[in-house]
Design an enzyme around this catalytic site. Structure first.
Site, PDB file in Angstrom:
ATOM      1  N   SER A  89       0.852  -1.191   0.000  1.00 16.80           N
ATOM      2  CA  SER A  89       0.000   0.000   0.000  1.00 16.80           C
ATOM      3  C   SER A  89       0.887   1.239   0.000  1.00 16.80           C
ATOM      4  O   SER A  89       2.029   1.200   0.476  1.00 16.80           O
ATOM      5  CB  SER A  89      -0.891   0.009   1.246  1.00 16.80           C
ATOM      6  OG  SER A  89      -1.537   1.261   1.415  1.00 16.80           O
ATOM      7  N   TYR A 119      -1.387  -0.443  10.486  1.00 18.03           N
ATOM      8  CA  TYR A 119      -1.425  -0.877   9.092  1.00 18.03           C
ATOM      9  C   TYR A 119      -0.143  -0.546   8.334  1.00 18.03           C
ATOM     10  O   TYR A 119       0.451  -1.401   7.673  1.00 18.03           O
ATOM     11  CB  TYR A 119      -2.624  -0.208   8.418  1.00 18.03           C
ATOM     12  CG  TYR A 119      -2.888  -0.604   6.988  1.00 18.03           C
ATOM     13  CD1 TYR A 119      -3.435  -1.839   6.680  1.00 18.03           C
ATOM     14  CD2 TYR A 119      -2.631   0.291   5.944  1.00 18.03           C
ATOM     15  CE1 TYR A 119      -3.713  -2.189   5.371  1.00 18.03           C
ATOM     16  CE2 TYR A 119      -2.914  -0.055   4.637  1.00 18.03           C
ATOM     17  CZ  TYR A 119      -3.461  -1.296   4.350  1.00 18.03           C
ATOM     18  OH  TYR A 119      -3.728  -1.634   3.045  1.00 18.03           O
TER      19      TYR A 119
END
Length: 274
Positions: free
Chosen positions: A161, A174
């Site tokens: 990501s 995350y």
């Protein structure tokens, strides 16, 4: 009469991976394919003629995918439910899949996300992100790498990501796991590319999935899972290593990655308001 001259090949412009342009008959294992990017990519690969194997915790979602693509008894789609945090289960499923033939691609798109800040530190949540987003990928690699090395071809793709580029607010749990995946993919490439294996890492921006649905802020350049899947297929066809989309957003994130911290921190605070 003149003699044509040609420029010498420029190896730095060559694809970093063997281009993947033809999927008919290829066996692809997608882990984390019950929804979002994983499911959309499975659908896109089936449409290209691939033989797709989907895994996730949700057996019902996987079965629904297989039923949609039942084709006169031909095994164009298979489902193998599993929990990526269980190394033994991953190994057992991988053995069963590999017993039916070699894999041409393994795509790890299992992921977990919950917004978290240091002011509400939650160790259990930090570990859950680590177990699913990173350690789960290690379980899959442990299960498939010996076979891929023995066959001397195949491709491993990890979905990271842009949140892994640098620290971002609300990404306490995350972001670090995605940064780890990016570093892992880079090192895998250095080790495996000379042996004939392809490796790519995917850095999506904001994609409309069940994970991002929990965000309570405006998500710039939001794309659909189908758009994300097509961007990945296009990049694999080009032999790309670093796959990022949508570029109108991810290029800005790459630029932010180059800023010195003295500039980066105030810029992020200004644009996020956090």
């Amino acid at each position: 009469m003149t003699t044509a001259t040609f420029a010498a090949p420029r190896p730095w412009l060559a694809p970093l991976n063997p281009p993947l342009r033809h999927w008919r008959g290829k066996r692809v294992w997608l882990i984390g394919a019950s929804s979002g990017i994983g499911l959309a990519t499975a659908e896109a690969l089936i449409a290209q003629g691939a033989r797709v194997i989907v895994s996730a915790r949700s057996a019902s979602a996987l079965d629904a995918f297989v039923q949609r693509h039942a084709n006169a008894g031909q095994a164009t789609a298979q489902s193998w439910p599993l929990d990526v945090t269980d190394a033994d289960e991953v190994a057992e499923v991988a053995r069963a899949i590999l017993a039916e033939g070699p894999l041409d691609m393994v795509l790890y798109c299992a992921g977990h996300y919950r917004a978290l800040r240091a002011t509400a530190f939650d160790l259990a949540e930090m570990k859950r992100h680590l177990d699913i987003n990173y350690t789960g990928a290690l379980h899959v690699l442990d299960a498939v790498l010996p076979s891929l090395l023995a066959q001397g071809h195949g491709h491993i793709s990890l979905i990271s990501s842009v949140a892994g580029f640098r620290g971002l607010p609300q990404s306490l749990a995350y972001g670090p796991t995605k940064a780890a995946l990016t570093n892992l993919a880079e090192t895998l490439y250095l080790d495996l590319s000379p042996l004939g294996l392809g490796v790519s890492v995917v850095h999506p921006g904001f994609v409309k999935t069940p994970l991002t649905a929990q965000n309570e802020f405006n998500m710039p350049a939001l794309v659909s899972p189908e758009q994300a899947a097509q961007a990945m297929l296009d990049a694999w066809a080009d032999g790309a290593f670093d796959i990022h989309y949508p570029k109108r957003f991810t290029r800005w994130m790459k630029l932010l990655r180059q800023l010195p911290y003295r500039l980066y921190f105030p810029v992020v605070r200004r644009f996020t308001g956090l």
